[in-house]
Scaffold this motif. Structure first.
Motif, PDB file in Angstrom:
ATOM      1  N   ARG A   8       0.806  -1.064   0.045  1.00  0.00           N
ATOM      2  CA  ARG A   8      -0.152   0.013   0.128  1.00  0.00           C
ATOM      3  C   ARG A   8       0.808   1.373  -0.044  1.00  0.00           C
ATOM      4  NH1 ARG A   8      -5.217  -1.382   1.922  1.00  0.00           N
ATOM      5  NH2 ARG A   8      -5.717   0.735   2.707  1.00  0.00           N
ATOM      6  N   LEU A   9       0.423   2.129  -0.771  1.00  0.00           N
ATOM      7  CA  LEU A   9       0.976   3.540  -0.762  1.00  0.00           C
ATOM      8  C   LEU A   9       0.107   4.548  -0.804  1.00  0.00           C
ATOM      9  CD1 LEU A   9       3.527   5.422  -1.017  1.00  0.00           C
ATOM     10  CD2 LEU A   9       3.336   5.163  -3.473  1.00  0.00           C
ATOM     11  N   ALA A  10      -0.027   5.559   0.272  1.00  0.00           N
ATOM     12  CA  ALA A  10      -1.130   6.226   0.629  1.00  0.00           C
ATOM     13  C   ALA A  10      -0.666   7.965   0.549  1.00  0.00           C
ATOM     14  CB  ALA A  10      -1.793   6.091   2.033  1.00  0.00           C
ATOM     15  N   THR A  11      -1.572   8.596  -0.009  1.00  0.00           N
ATOM     16  CA  THR A  11      -1.426  10.051   0.411  1.00  0.00           C
ATOM     17  C   THR A  11      -2.679  10.548   0.882  1.00  0.00           C
ATOM     18  OG1 THR A  11      -2.322  10.733  -1.958  1.00  0.00           O
ATOM     19  CG2 THR A  11       0.031  10.337  -1.789  1.00  0.00           C
ATOM     20  N   PRO A  12      -2.765  11.798   1.466  1.00  0.00           N
ATOM     21  CA  PRO A  12      -4.289  12.022   1.970  1.00  0.00           C
ATOM     22  C   PRO A  12      -5.440  11.972   0.774  1.00  0.00           C
ATOM     23  CG  PRO A  12      -2.464  13.934   2.349  1.00  0.00           C
ATOM     24  CD  PRO A  12      -1.705  12.770   1.430  1.00  0.00           C
ATOM     25  N   LEU A  15      -4.871   6.353  -2.499  1.00  0.00           N
ATOM     26  CA  LEU A  15      -4.408   5.117  -2.087  1.00  0.00           C
ATOM     27  C   LEU A  15      -4.087   4.236  -3.197  1.00  0.00           C
ATOM     28  CD1 LEU A  15      -3.898   3.211   0.059  1.00  0.00           C
ATOM     29  CD2 LEU A  15      -6.363   2.481  -0.068  1.00  0.00           C
ATOM     30  N   LEU A  16      -2.913   3.697  -3.192  1.00  0.00           N
ATOM     31  CA  LEU A  16      -2.573   2.625  -4.133  1.00  0.00           C
ATOM     32  C   LEU A  16      -2.222   1.570  -3.515  1.00  0.00           C
ATOM     33  CD1 LEU A  16      -1.567   5.448  -5.502  1.00  0.00           C
ATOM     34  CD2 LEU A  16       0.323   4.324  -6.621  1.00  0.00           C
ATOM     35  N   ARG A  17      -3.064   0.523  -3.730  1.00  0.00           N
ATOM     36  CA  ARG A  17      -3.198  -0.624  -3.085  1.00  0.00           C
ATOM     37  C   ARG A  17      -3.108  -1.957  -4.227  1.00  0.00           C
ATOM     38  NH1 ARG A  17      -7.722  -2.789  -4.340  1.00  0.00           N
ATOM     39  NH2 ARG A  17      -9.792  -1.409  -4.103  1.00  0.00           N
ATOM     40  N   VAL A  74      -7.081   4.535  -5.829  1.00  0.00           N
ATOM     41  CA  VAL A  74      -8.231   4.641  -5.104  1.00  0.00           C
ATOM     42  C   VAL A  74      -8.445   6.090  -4.651  1.00  0.00           C
ATOM     43  CG1 VAL A  74     -10.003   3.980  -3.113  1.00  0.00           C
ATOM     44  CG2 VAL A  74      -8.340   2.060  -4.188  1.00  0.00           C
ATOM     45  N   LEU A  75      -9.457   6.719  -4.879  1.00  0.00           N
ATOM     46  CA  LEU A  75      -9.812   7.883  -4.423  1.00  0.00           C
ATOM     47  C   LEU A  75     -10.237   7.817  -2.869  1.00  0.00           C
ATOM     48  CD1 LEU A  75      -9.723  10.745  -5.222  1.00  0.00           C
ATOM     49  CD2 LEU A  75     -12.319  10.671  -6.138  1.00  0.00           C
TER      50      LEU A  75
END
Length: 84
Positions: A8-12, A15-17, A74-75
């Motif tokens: 997983r890689l997330a920003t505010p 989300l990249l999963r 993912v938004l």
């Protein structure tokens, strides 16, 4: 039994999963969008190809070595798949 660690890689905002089998309907919606298909090499993506892609993503999660990491984008605000 060993369980694969989910990447997983997330920003505010995003989300990249890794893809899940449950992403089928949302991915089909994206793959049927003419605005998306104009940037793809194929103008039609059969449902079977989407199913096979998601099955391959599941296989990759448990592969002993990996050389491919398909990401679901993912938004976050809408918890909605918007790309790959």
């Amino acid at each position: 039994m060993d369980q694969a660690l989910e990447m997983r890689l997330a920003t505010p905002r995003l989300l990249l999963r890794e893809f899940k089998l449950g992403d089928f309907a949302a991915l089909r919606e994206i793959e049927a969008d003419p605005q998306v298909l104009r940037y793809r090499s194929r103008q039609h993506i059969p449902e079977k190809d989407t199913s096979n892609f998601l099955l391959e993503c599941q296989r990759l999660k448990t592969a002993p070595t990996r050389d491919s990491y398909p990401w679901a984008i993912v938004l976050v605000a809408e918890d909605r798949l918007v790309g790959q």
